[in-house]
Enzyme design. Structure first.
Site, PDB file in Angstrom:
ATOM      1  N   ASP A  79       1.454  24.439   1.924  1.00  8.70           N
ATOM      2  CA  ASP A  79       2.517  25.455   1.924  1.00  8.70           C
ATOM      3  C   ASP A  79       2.758  26.046   0.530  1.00  8.70           C
ATOM      4  O   ASP A  79       3.691  26.830   0.353  1.00  8.70           O
ATOM      5  CB  ASP A  79       3.834  24.841   2.428  1.00  8.70           C
ATOM      6  CG  ASP A  79       3.964  24.877   3.953  1.00  8.70           C
ATOM      7  OD1 ASP A  79       3.319  25.731   4.589  1.00  8.70           O
ATOM      8  OD2 ASP A  79       4.724  24.048   4.492  1.00  8.70           O
ATOM      9  N   HIS A 179      15.395  29.579   6.411  1.00 11.52           N
ATOM     10  CA  HIS A 179      15.664  29.994   5.024  1.00 11.52           C
ATOM     11  C   HIS A 179      16.405  31.324   5.090  1.00 11.52           C
ATOM     12  O   HIS A 179      16.123  32.157   5.960  1.00 11.52           O
ATOM     13  CB  HIS A 179      14.361  30.260   4.258  1.00 11.52           C
ATOM     14  CG  HIS A 179      13.677  29.057   3.704  1.00 11.52           C
ATOM     15  ND1 HIS A 179      12.304  28.922   3.681  1.00 11.52           N
ATOM     16  CD2 HIS A 179      14.170  27.951   3.084  1.00 11.52           C
ATOM     17  CE1 HIS A 179      11.983  27.771   3.103  1.00 11.52           C
ATOM     18  NE2 HIS A 179      13.089  27.162   2.736  1.00 11.52           N
ATOM     19  N   CYS A 273       8.150  35.225   1.522  1.00 10.85           N
ATOM     20  CA  CYS A 273       7.852  33.814   1.263  1.00 10.85           C
ATOM     21  C   CYS A 273       6.707  33.656   0.260  1.00 10.85           C
ATOM     22  O   CYS A 273       6.670  32.680  -0.485  1.00 10.85           O
ATOM     23  CB  CYS A 273       7.448  33.094   2.541  1.00 10.85           C
ATOM     24  SG  CYS A 273       8.706  33.055   3.800  1.00 10.85           S
TER      25      CYS A 273
HETATM   26  N1  ARG Z   1       6.078  26.058   6.081  1.00  9.48           N
HETATM   27  C1  ARG Z   1       6.987  26.415   5.038  1.00  9.48           C
HETATM   28  C2  ARG Z   1       8.265  25.612   5.182  1.00  9.48           C
HETATM   29  O1  ARG Z   1       8.700  25.409   6.286  1.00  9.48           O
HETATM   30  C3  ARG Z   1       7.281  27.879   5.095  1.00  9.48           C
HETATM   31  C4  ARG Z   1       8.107  28.358   3.939  1.00  9.48           C
HETATM   32  C5  ARG Z   1       8.439  29.796   4.014  1.00  9.48           C
HETATM   33  N2  ARG Z   1       9.073  30.230   2.846  1.00  9.48           N
HETATM   34  C6  ARG Z   1      10.154  31.006   2.778  1.00  9.48           C
HETATM   35  N3  ARG Z   1      10.535  31.446   1.616  1.00  9.48           N
HETATM   36  N4  ARG Z   1      10.867  31.273   3.852  1.00  9.48           N
HETATM   37  O2  ARG Z   1       8.840  25.174   4.212  1.00  9.48           O
END
Ligand code: ARG
Length: 280
Positions: A79, A179, A273
């Site tokens: 990630d 988020h 992201c």
């Molecule tokens: N798989 C990552 C998580 O769940 C995705 C992060 C996405 N990032 C963001 N800024 N929304 O942490």
């Protein structure tokens, strides 16, 4: 016969401000664990396809005139492409990240290290759990901060104290929008676009009070991570599937720049992201 005017009522002229972004090529991208409802390890993801889509995002930023720096990806951190989570950089100071889940814990020090060595020596290693710009979105007079799934409210206070900017807490209630940057994005320094359904009633009221002119997105746009967009004041880099929101933004005088990040969405991420803004 009366001829009707064909032009829309005039919208304000929007102007772009050159930005500096940090990104991480998804060479080791994979979906091997599930820490949000978008992730399905059984279905997996294709790193090659993710890299190709990410390269197009990088090219779009550079074509818009933005500066993009790159941090080396680290094997075993699938990630790490989601650079937004690596820190919050405002006024040349960097508030470090402290991840919620152990799977991503090593990313915090990796981003802090890069920042320290690349012109941001003033890095605060946080006491409280926070996922950087995933949950902190910076406007001219306020930083909006999400909580409910990842970032602890205590981190909102820690960030305010360190950065000297007012931080306003917003509570997220829908696990798909875990988020803040999956539910809201700044349109320049004084307005935002958001999906109201992602927020608690109190936080919705706060947003209405702070941003009476906000662009409101619907569930269909939110469900393709259309709110995970990046605006430079004029251009909006946004998931191409968010067709309704793209039209609304155009009506408001913005210039949508659609991108396809469908492979990265399998991990719950979109354009924002993948993008950490470095504010001098
Ligand atoms: N798989 C990552 C998580 O769940 C995705 C992060 C996405 N990032 C963001 N800024 N929304 O942490």
């Amino acid at each position: 016969m009366t001829v009707m005017p064909t032009t829309e009522p005039s919208t304000p002229r929007r102007s772009a401000v050159r930005r500096h972004y940090l990104m991480c090529r998804p060479e080791h991208f994979a979906v091997t664990y599930a820490i949000n409802p978008w992730m399905d390890p059984a279905a997996g993801a294709d790193a090659g396809r993710a890299v190709a889509q990410w390269e197009a995002l990088l090219a779009a930023y550079r074509a818009l005139g933005h500066e993009v720096s790159l941090i080396d990806p680290i094997e075993g951190l699938p990630d790490m492409v989601f650079a937004a989570n690596g820190a919050l950089v405002v006024g040349g100071r960097a508030y470090g990240a402290k991840f919620t889940f152990p799977e991503r814990a090593a990313e915090g020090p990796a981003y802090a290290d890069w920042l320290r060595k690349n012109g941001f020596p003033d890095v605060l290693l946080p006491e409280h759990t926070n996922e950087g710009e995933g949950d902190f979105l910076t406007l001219d007079h306020v930083i909006l901060a999400g909580t409910g799934f990842r970032t602890d409210i205590a981190a909102h206070q820690e960030a305010q104290e360190f950065l000297g900017r007012p931080v306003v807490t917003l509570r997220l209630i829908d696990p798909r929008f875990y988020h803040l940057d999956t539910a809201l994005f700044p349109l320049g320094g004084s307005n935002v676009a958001y999906f109201p359904g992602a927020f608690s009633p109190g936080s919705r009221a706060v947003l209405e009070r702070l941003f009476p002119e906000a662009v409101i997105a619907d569930e269909a746009d939110a469900a393709v991570l259309g709110l995970n967009a990046v605006c430079d004041g004029r251009n909006v880099v946004i998931n191409a599937e968010a067709t309704g929101l793209i039209g609304t933004l155009r009506d408001h005088g913005y210039e949508p720049v659609p991108v396809d990040l469908s492979e990265l969405r399998k991990a719950g991420g979109g354009p924002k992201c993948c993008t950490l803004e470095l504010r001098p």
